[in-house]
Enzyme design. Structure first.
Site, PDB file in Angstrom:
ATOM      1  N   GLU A  61     -26.853  25.711 -46.891  1.00  0.00           N
ATOM      2  CA  GLU A  61     -28.298  25.671 -46.748  1.00  0.00           C
ATOM      3  C   GLU A  61     -28.758  24.246 -46.960  1.00  0.00           C
ATOM      4  O   GLU A  61     -28.318  23.576 -47.886  1.00  0.00           O
ATOM      5  CB  GLU A  61     -28.985  26.587 -47.773  1.00  0.00           C
ATOM      6  N   HIS A 122     -19.147  17.434 -41.230  1.00  0.00           N
ATOM      7  CA  HIS A 122     -20.344  17.919 -40.543  1.00  0.00           C
ATOM      8  C   HIS A 122     -20.678  19.369 -40.889  1.00  0.00           C
ATOM      9  O   HIS A 122     -21.794  19.831 -40.627  1.00  0.00           O
ATOM     10  CB  HIS A 122     -20.237  17.729 -39.021  1.00  0.00           C
ATOM     11  N   ASP A 152     -14.899  12.508 -40.681  1.00  0.00           N
ATOM     12  CA  ASP A 152     -15.378  13.889 -40.647  1.00  0.00           C
ATOM     13  C   ASP A 152     -14.522  14.813 -41.508  1.00  0.00           C
ATOM     14  O   ASP A 152     -14.296  15.973 -41.171  1.00  0.00           O
ATOM     15  CB  ASP A 152     -15.445  14.427 -39.216  1.00  0.00           C
ATOM     16  N   GLY A 225     -18.164  27.102 -35.535  1.00  0.00           N
ATOM     17  CA  GLY A 225     -17.750  27.978 -36.639  1.00  0.00           C
ATOM     18  C   GLY A 225     -16.286  27.818 -36.967  1.00  0.00           C
ATOM     19  O   GLY A 225     -15.863  28.047 -38.089  1.00  0.00           O
ATOM     20  N   ASN A 226     -15.469  27.424 -35.974  1.00  0.00           N
ATOM     21  CA  ASN A 226     -14.068  27.088 -36.238  1.00  0.00           C
ATOM     22  C   ASN A 226     -13.965  25.779 -37.021  1.00  0.00           C
ATOM     23  O   ASN A 226     -12.943  25.498 -37.633  1.00  0.00           O
ATOM     24  CB  ASN A 226     -13.288  26.881 -34.926  1.00  0.00           C
ATOM     25  N   SER A 227     -15.001  24.957 -36.940  1.00  0.00           N
ATOM     26  CA  SER A 227     -14.970  23.637 -37.552  1.00  0.00           C
ATOM     27  C   SER A 227     -14.553  23.721 -39.015  1.00  0.00           C
ATOM     28  O   SER A 227     -15.110  24.503 -39.788  1.00  0.00           O
ATOM     29  CB  SER A 227     -16.350  22.978 -37.463  1.00  0.00           C
ATOM     30  N   LEU A 282      -8.798  -5.948 -41.822  1.00  0.00           N
ATOM     31  CA  LEU A 282      -8.142  -7.179 -41.369  1.00  0.00           C
ATOM     32  C   LEU A 282      -9.143  -8.291 -41.067  1.00  0.00           C
ATOM     33  O   LEU A 282      -8.912  -9.456 -41.377  1.00  0.00           O
ATOM     34  CB  LEU A 282      -7.333  -6.898 -40.091  1.00  0.00           C
ATOM     35  N   VAL A 284     -10.694  -8.731 -37.726  1.00  0.00           N
ATOM     36  CA  VAL A 284     -10.469  -9.225 -36.365  1.00  0.00           C
ATOM     37  C   VAL A 284     -11.246  -8.371 -35.374  1.00  0.00           C
ATOM     38  O   VAL A 284     -11.539  -7.208 -35.630  1.00  0.00           O
ATOM     39  CB  VAL A 284      -8.968  -9.188 -35.987  1.00  0.00           C
TER      40      VAL A 284
END
Length: 483
Positions: A61, A122, A152, A225-227, A282, A284
């Protein structure tokens, strides 16, 4: 005559024999497939049975502000400039902003018996409340341990449950294209959904989903929803974190992406100990080499990564890396492209030693470098050619090139691109982001930096400006005021 008959009989016998062999081979193949199919099916069943208890449903929420009936910020209607055109009573006709609760959901999986859970950033980003539902329907409040928006990856924890089921973490480097994988998650709120497919590709970058990309591409269905759920190999080990689907319609099109678990492991360790991720650096500017560049630099092929700029006093500068060097290997491992070098350097702890193999003037040379710590403003410095016309409002700007127009989906000469937004600036507080397009300044249409400067000169106020901003298919007005 007899000879002709005999030859015909021999041919007939040979054809019959060949036919019998073909039938036998077909039966053998059919029997083999018939034997393999149940075995493969049983393998999937076994893996899923062991994995599902450790996969969780995450509900979040978050508080969002919006003003009913209009995407335009309320501050715009409170602006005297606006009242000048529509009268002093216009402000009273519009409802004020209201806060409302926005709900979201995703997946995750347990990696420790005391309740540590890996998921996507996310899924839980900006959440006021995080709840975790286990496979046995027990629900727990979760706390955020740490998050890394650039990759992520996020780590949350639940308390009050003991001896929880755990998924073993595999080695994503050993994953092969064509290998079967299984995705488990909660697409569209349907708990504990299982899909299967094969690995289509590895090392996918330039997908423009995350800042750091090294995706596993799979045709196992990955949907909203699989995330945050696990991508599992045939041995029941997690090889990736399901992250996104590629789709032009919003539906599943056979292309899904997962974060390799080897990348997530390194990030998870830092989140658990520090609550944040510190990356190597680095100093560069690098680019991939094409055939034309290879020819220009006298290279035999287009392998390697070209150093186009070395930042002064950076780790690369101190180590002696030079503009025009071509980097072939990092710590003995051959590099495929810019994304791979960038990812590998980022995962090296600051102050660690590293060895680069480069080509300089046609000769190979080893350079030892002490990796630095990535600056806090890394990646927020804007695109090359950034103008500071509106720096007092926190904006860096750039003319809209054909490449940028194609990248962001804008029409040529449609406006001026925002290339940088300073944190906590007036622009940042209004939600402006790099990639947004300025179409108007103080009600004057602008298509380049020159026109933007001219529009500002006509303004009677230097402390407040009215912008029309486009993001994708939608535009809105924004008023920026200096602090």
């Amino acid at each position: 005559m007899k000879t002709s008959v005999l030859k015909s009989q021999h041919r007939a016998i040979a054809l019959l024999f060949a036919f019998c062999l073909a039938v036998a081979a077909t039966l053998q193949t059919t029997n083999a497939l018939a034997t393999m199919a149940p075995a493969t099916s049983k393998m999937f069943v076994s893996v899923v049975k062991k994995a599902k208890p450790a996969v969780v449903h995450i509900k979040v929420e978050k508080t969002t502000k919006a003003r009913a009936g209009s995407p335009v910020p309320e501050e715009f209607f409170n602006n005297p400039f606006f009242e000048q055109f529509f009268g002093p009573y216009y402000r009273q006709q519009h409802p004020r902003q209201k806060e409302f609760k926005q709900r979201g959901q995703g997946s995750g999986f347990l990696i420790s018996k005391d309740g540590l859970i890996l998921t996507n950033n996310h899924v839980i980003e900006d959440a006021d409340d995080i709840k975790v539902v286990l496979s046995d329907n027990r629900e727990f409040e979760a706390k955020l341990v740490g998050t890394d928006p650039l990759s992520d990856v996020a780590l949350v924890k639940i308390d009050g449950a003991e001896n929880l089921p755990v998924l073993p973490l595999g080695d994503s480097d050993k994953l092969e294209v064509g290998e079967w994988v299984i995705a488990i998650g909660n697409p569209f709120g349907l708990s504990q959904t299982v899909t299967a497919g094969v690995v289509s590709a590895k090392g996918r970058s330039n997908v423009r989903i995350n800042d750091y990309e090294n995706f596993i591409q799979t045709d196992a269905a990955i949907n909203p929803g699989n995330s945050g759920g696990p991508l599992i190999n045939g041995q029941g080990e997690v090889v990736g974190i399901n992250t996104a689907l590629f789709s032009k319609t919003g539906g599943y099109m056979g292309i899904g992406f997962a974060i390799p678990i080897n990348m997530a492991k390194s990030i998870e360790k830092q989140l658990q100990t520090e609550g944040k991720v510190t990356r190597g650096w680095l100093g560069v500017v690098i680019q991939d080499i094409n055939e034309e560049l290879a020819e220009s630099f006298g290279l035999d092929d287009s392998k390697g990564i070209l150093v186009s700029e070395v930042q002064k006093d950076s780790p690369a500068d101190k180590a002696g890396l030079e503009q025009g060097d071509v980097i072939l290997r990092l710590n003995g491992k051959t590099l495929k492209n810019v994304a791979e070098l960038r990812n590998k350097v980022a995962l090296i702890s600051p102050d660690s030693k590293a060895t680069l193999l480069v080509i300089r003037d046609g000769k190979e040379k080893k350079i030892k470098v002490t990796i630095g710590e990535q600056p806090s403003d890394f990646g927020r410095k804007g695109l090359p050619g950034t103008a500071n016309i509106l720096k007092d409002f926190g904006l860096g700007l750039q003319n809209l090139t054909p490449e940028l127009a194609e990248r962001f989906g804008y029409q040529k000469d449609a406006g001026v691109v925002i290339s940088d937004v300073k944190p906590d600036s007036p622009a940042a507080l209004e939600g402006l982001k790099p990639g947004y397009l300025i179409e108007e300044v103080n009600r004057t249409r602008v298509s380049n930096l020159k026109e933007l400067r001219a529009a500002l000169k006509k303004s009677s106020s230097t402390k407040r400006i009215l912008l029309r901003i486009r993001a994708g298919d939608y535009s809105r007005y924004v008023v920026l005021s200096k602090k």
